[in-house]
Design a protein around this motif. Structure first.
Motif, mmCIF file in Angstrom:
data_model
loop_
_atom_site.group_PDB
_atom_site.id
_atom_site.type_symbol
_atom_site.label_atom_id
_atom_site.label_comp_id
_atom_site.label_asym_id
_atom_site.label_seq_id
_atom_site.Cartn_x
_atom_site.Cartn_y
_atom_site.Cartn_z
ATOM 1 N N LEU A 51 0.809 -1.214 0.000
ATOM 2 C CA LEU A 51 0.000 0.000 0.000
ATOM 3 C C LEU A 51 0.843 1.265 0.000
ATOM 4 N N ASP A 52 1.980 1.244 0.714
ATOM 5 C CA ASP A 52 2.804 2.453 0.773
ATOM 6 C C ASP A 52 3.426 2.783 -0.583
ATOM 7 N N GLU A 53 3.726 1.770 -1.401
ATOM 8 C CA GLU A 53 4.300 2.037 -2.718
ATOM 9 C C GLU A 53 3.253 2.546 -3.706
ATOM 10 N N LEU A 54 2.000 2.203 -3.475
ATOM 11 C CA LEU A 54 0.956 2.672 -4.373
ATOM 12 C C LEU A 54 0.745 4.176 -4.267
ATOM 13 N N PHE A 55 1.046 4.739 -3.088
ATOM 14 C CA PHE A 55 0.794 6.162 -2.863
ATOM 15 C C PHE A 55 2.075 6.968 -2.723
ATOM 16 N N ILE A 56 3.204 6.363 -3.063
ATOM 17 C CA ILE A 56 4.462 7.094 -2.969
ATOM 18 C C ILE A 56 4.521 8.155 -4.072
ATOM 19 N N PHE A 57 5.148 9.288 -3.750
ATOM 20 C CA PHE A 57 5.297 10.362 -4.736
ATOM 21 C C PHE A 57 6.760 10.784 -4.789
ATOM 22 N N PRO A 58 7.328 10.873 -5.996
ATOM 23 C CA PRO A 58 6.736 10.562 -7.305
ATOM 24 C C PRO A 58 6.510 9.060 -7.451
ATOM 25 N N PRO A 59 5.485 8.661 -8.185
ATOM 26 C CA PRO A 59 5.160 7.237 -8.304
ATOM 27 C C PRO A 59 6.261 6.454 -9.008
ATOM 28 N N LYS A 60 6.445 5.226 -8.585
ATOM 29 C CA LYS A 60 7.430 4.331 -9.183
ATOM 30 C C LYS A 60 6.737 3.347 -10.119
ATOM 31 N N PHE A 61 7.338 3.162 -11.278
ATOM 32 C CA PHE A 61 6.715 2.287 -12.274
ATOM 33 C C PHE A 61 6.824 0.817 -11.860
ATOM 34 N N PHE A 62 7.996 0.400 -11.417
ATOM 35 C CA PHE A 62 8.212 -0.989 -11.048
ATOM 36 C C PHE A 62 8.105 -1.163 -9.536
ATOM 37 N N VAL A 63 7.632 -2.327 -9.136
ATOM 38 C CA VAL A 63 7.479 -2.648 -7.725
ATOM 39 C C VAL A 63 8.857 -2.899 -7.110
ATOM 40 N N ARG A 64 9.060 -2.387 -5.885
ATOM 41 C CA ARG A 64 10.329 -2.578 -5.188
ATOM 42 C C ARG A 64 10.272 -3.728 -4.192
ATOM 43 N N ASN A 65 9.171 -3.827 -3.479
ATOM 44 C CA ASN A 65 9.007 -4.889 -2.486
ATOM 45 C C ASN A 65 7.745 -5.681 -2.819
ATOM 46 N N PRO A 66 7.824 -6.599 -3.756
ATOM 47 C CA PRO A 66 6.621 -7.327 -4.180
ATOM 48 C C PRO A 66 5.998 -8.123 -3.041
ATOM 49 N N THR A 67 4.685 -8.143 -3.031
ATOM 50 C CA THR A 67 3.942 -8.841 -1.989
ATOM 51 C C THR A 67 2.645 -9.398 -2.555
ATOM 52 N N LEU A 68 2.135 -10.433 -1.900
ATOM 53 C CA LEU A 68 0.854 -11.026 -2.277
ATOM 54 C C LEU A 68 -0.273 -10.579 -1.359
ATOM 55 N N ASP A 69 -0.001 -9.566 -0.526
ATOM 56 C CA ASP A 69 -1.006 -9.115 0.440
ATOM 57 C C ASP A 69 -2.285 -8.627 -0.239
ATOM 58 N N ASN A 70 -2.145 -8.010 -1.401
ATOM 59 C CA ASN A 70 -3.344 -7.512 -2.088
ATOM 60 C C ASN A 70 -4.300 -8.647 -2.446
ATOM 61 N N PHE A 71 -3.748 -9.777 -2.876
ATOM 62 C CA PHE A 71 -4.586 -10.916 -3.230
ATOM 63 C C PHE A 71 -5.158 -11.588 -1.984
ATOM 64 N N PHE A 72 -4.362 -11.642 -0.911
ATOM 65 C CA PHE A 72 -4.872 -12.197 0.346
ATOM 66 C C PHE A 72 -5.996 -11.326 0.906
ATOM 67 N N ASP A 73 -5.818 -10.008 0.799
ATOM 68 C CA ASP A 73 -6.874 -9.095 1.256
ATOM 69 C C ASP A 73 -8.144 -9.254 0.422
ATOM 70 N N LEU A 74 -7.975 -9.495 -0.882
ATOM 71 C CA LEU A 74 -9.132 -9.708 -1.745
ATOM 72 C C LEU A 74 -9.915 -10.941 -1.314
ATOM 73 N N VAL A 75 -9.190 -12.020 -1.023
ATOM 74 C CA VAL A 75 -9.850 -13.254 -0.578
ATOM 75 C C VAL A 75 -10.540 -13.031 0.767
ATOM 76 N N ALA A 76 -9.881 -12.267 1.655
ATOM 77 C CA ALA A 76 -10.467 -12.011 2.973
ATOM 78 C C ALA A 76 -11.733 -11.169 2.865
ATOM 79 N N VAL A 77 -11.701 -10.158 2.005
ATOM 80 C CA VAL A 77 -12.880 -9.311 1.828
ATOM 81 C C VAL A 77 -14.034 -10.106 1.245
ATOM 82 N N MET A 78 -13.746 -10.917 0.237
ATOM 83 C CA MET A 78 -14.792 -11.725 -0.378
ATOM 84 C C MET A 78 -15.287 -12.806 0.577
#
Length: 291
Positions: A51-78
């Motif tokens: 989440l912190d990399e999504l809102f960093i300014f200036p935005p970065k094109f490539f991911v620096r610390n890849p994580t699967l948390d977004n997909f885990f959060d999606l499963v948890a929300v659903m």
């Protein structure tokens, strides 16, 4: 024989390019290919950003610390939803599969007599089909709703599947391709005793494979990305796209989940296109069979 040799020489001479021209053409295609791939690469990187990399300014094109948390959060929300994620998946697969396959079959069976038989009203029917291509889906939304309501199919998957099966572009494309199949082949099959159904399935459909694969690629993303619109109201009948859209409305806290959602919605149509791209290129470049 000498004439054939001269023709072959001219063809080879026409196709040969100098090395600098070939290198420039290759670099040109690479640059534009990379340009076209930028949105896809960006979406993939966003899906694995914390989440912190999504809102960093200036935005970065490539991911620096890849994580699967977004997909885990999606499963948890659903998982907190009273309708399971598998149900949304099943609804989407049913609508996409039946709508796409039904559209290809209906368009092919309707195009065959229009392409190979002359009967009273055939030109008028095809003219109506061509004319219907001029109308946007937004223009026909109200008539579609009235028809579905009159049939009692509102709030059912049929209200999304049946209109998709009647997509006029499919009939137009299939007719144009079937007209290029030599009549002599069909006549020879009839002399051998083949029925119309046998000719259609064993001769016509294999020869227009590039056309119906193109229809598959055109229709599949439309149905895969539908959210039901004004036709489906029951939550247990909603599609995956609708469920994921509701998740992304949760605000900034669900920005990572929204990025994962975008990747999921893009992945399936892109995979289908990559698998079938050779046939699509053949559809755009070939002029069909000739007598």
């Amino acid at each position: 024989m000498q004439l054939k040799g001269k023709k072959l020489f001219r063809i080879e001479k026409k196709l040969n390019r100098s090395l600098p021209v070939s290198i420039m053409l290759f670099l040109f295609l690479v640059v534009f290919g990379m340009f076209m791939a930028i949105p896809l690469v960006y979406a993939i990187n966003n899906a694995f950003k914390p989440l912190d990399e999504l809102f960093i300014f200036p935005p970065k094109f490539f991911v620096r610390n890849p994580t699967l948390d977004n997909f885990f959060d999606l499963v948890a929300v659903m998982g907190d939803s009273w309708v399971p994620l598998s149900r949304y998946f099943a609804n989407t697969i049913i609508i996409t599969l039946f709508g796409t396959v039904g559209h290809i079959l209906l368009a092919s069976m309707a195009a065959y007599p229009l392409a190979k038989y002359k009967f009273p009203g055939s030109k008028l029917i095809f003219s109506v089909v061509v004319l219907s291509l001029m109308f946007s889906p937004h223009v026909t939304a109200i008539p579609n709703y009235m028809v579905m309501s009159g049939l009692g199919w509102i709030d059912s998957h049929a209200s999304l599947i049946i209109p998709a099966m009647a997509f006029p572009l499919g009939l137009f494309l299939m007719k144009q391709f079937m007209e290029q199949i030599p009549d002599s082949i069909l006549e020879a099959a009839k002399i051998d005793g083949a029925s119309e159904y046998r000719i259609f399935w064993s001769i016509v459909m294999p020869n227009v494979k590039p056309a119906w694969l193109t229809l598959l690629i055109l229709q599949f993303p439309i149905l895969w990305g539908t959210n039901g619109g004004d036709f489906v109201y029951s939550e247990e009948l909603k599609t995956l796209n609708y469920a994921l859209e509701q998740i992304t409305l949760g605000g900034i806290a669900r920005a990572g989940v929204g990025a994962a959602v975008a990747l999921i919605l893009m992945a399936v149509p892109i995979t289908l296109f990559v698998i079938s791209q050779s046939k699509v290129i053949q559809t755009m470049s070939t002029s069909g069979m000739k007598d």
